[in-house]
Design an enzyme around this catalytic site. Structure first.
Site, short mmCIF file in Angstrom:
data_model
loop_
_atom_site.label_atom_id
_atom_site.label_comp_id
_atom_site.label_asym_id
_atom_site.label_seq_id
_atom_site.Cartn_x
_atom_site.Cartn_y
_atom_site.Cartn_z
NE ARG A 50 85.75 -86.10 15.96
CZ ARG A 50 86.77 -86.78 16.48
NH1 ARG A 50 87.42 -86.28 17.49
NH2 ARG A 50 87.16 -87.95 15.98
CB THR A 51 79.14 -87.44 13.83
OG1 THR A 51 80.29 -86.89 13.18
CG2 THR A 51 77.88 -87.03 13.09
CE LYS A 80 70.10 -110.82 11.05
NZ LYS A 80 69.06 -111.20 12.02
CG HIS A 129 80.32 -85.35 7.80
ND1 HIS A 129 79.16 -85.22 8.57
CD2 HIS A 129 81.29 -85.79 8.66
CE1 HIS A 129 79.43 -85.56 9.82
NE2 HIS A 129 80.71 -85.91 9.90
#
Ligand code: CP
Length: 317
Positions: A50-51, A80, A129
């Site tokens: 969704r985001t 890396k 969030h």
């Protein structure tokens, strides 16, 4: 330059402006400007449906461009050994703003310190969030035509649920009465609650409800906010413990207030049975998900131009 790394980065007035603009967008709008000279980077080092999709669609809607990494934990130079700090500094050279998700709850503060372009937090581990909280608030307001004074019940994995951590700050700011029902896990013959972290409980008044008491109070609740158990985070700590949590299903759906909103940030597991998806109170699959698009479009416009005058077609001043 404005970041949106936690909900406290926006004032109540700014949030109202953005949510009013989201309503205008939903009702049909004319583009005030084109973002064809703007580009955002979507850097997702944790999975998302969704985001990421809604941010990318929002930027397309605005006429802008995107560069994207959907599986950055595997495909970027993080593998890396590149640091989050160096990653953010690098991406900022290629775009006007960064939308980022990463499992480290501390990454937003690194971004705040080192990014030369605005950064939007699309999920920081078990931290916050904030864009989900904006769209949740918008959904609640649409459903009840008010936010202040509503009784909101937060259920599930409240320790790791970053959507809850951001949302409860906004619910408090807007004057809601907050109830919480944490999941329980039995591990090594001891019970452990997946409870709201103390830093939230110390600042925000809320009433705890035991799992077996929820059915007694849900008639009084205006919004039930369900969350999944974040197995990917708790397995590291507890292995395979027995987990108990409040669930919504055919057995208790009739106990819920007839006008209530049942919300879930998704993805959903066993906490909401699929056979109540067509109930008119189940707002998680359409209304809540769709609001992600409207709210993120408004937010991108605000972050990239930071000028609410452009939002005005009667809603804001
Ligand atoms: N609600 C939410 O953040 O969903 P995704 O993980 O699919 O983006």
């Amino acid at each position: 330059m404005r970041h949106f790394l936690c909900v406290n980065d926006l004032s109540k007035k700014e949030i109202d402006t953005i949510l009013n603009w989201a309503t205008t967008i939903e009702n049909g709008w004319e583009f005030c400007r084109s973002m064809n000279n703007k580009c955002i980077s979507c850097f997702f080092a944790e999975p998302s449906t969704r985001t990421r999709f809604s941010f990318e669609r929002a930027m397309h809607w605005l006429g802008g461009r995107i560069v994207t990494a959907a599986d950055a934990s595997a495909s970027s130079s993080l593998t890396k050994g590149e640091s989050i700090k160096d990653t953010i500094r690098t991406i900022g050279q290629y775009s006007d703003a960064i939308v980022m998700r990463h499992s480290d709850p501390e990454w937003p503060e690194i971004a705040r310190q080192y990014s030369r372009v605005p950064v939007i937090n699309a999920g920081s581990g078990s931290g916050e969030h904030p864009t989900q909280a904006l769209l949740d608030l918008h959904t609640i307001n649409q459903k009840w035509k008010t936010i202040s004074g509503l009784k909101i019940l937060l259920c599930g994995d409240l320790e790791n649920g970053r959507t809850i951590h951001s949302l409860m700050k906004l619910l408090y700011l807007y004057g809601c009465e907050i109830y919480h029902c944490p999941a329980k896990i039995n591990y090594d013959d001891s019970d452990y609650e997946l409870s709201l972290p103390n830093k939230y409980l110390e600042e925000i008044p809320c009433t705890k409800v035991q799992i077996d008491q929820v059915n007694d109070i849900i008639k009084e609740i205006n919004v039930i906010y369900m969350t999944r158990i974040q197995k990917e985070r708790i397995l590291k700590k507890f292995g395979q413990g027995d987990i108990d949590f409040f669930k919504i299903n055919k057995n208790n759906i009739d106990l819920i207030n007839k006008q209530a909103a049942i919300l879930h940030p998704l993805p959903r597991n066993e906490e909401i049975s699929e056979d109540i998806d067509d109930d008119p109170r189940a707002d998680y699959h359409e209304r809540q998900v769709r609001n992600g698009l409207y709210v993120r479009t408004a937010l991108l416009d605000y972050i990239l131009y930071n000028n609410p005058i452009y939002f005005s077609n009667g809603n804001n001043s």
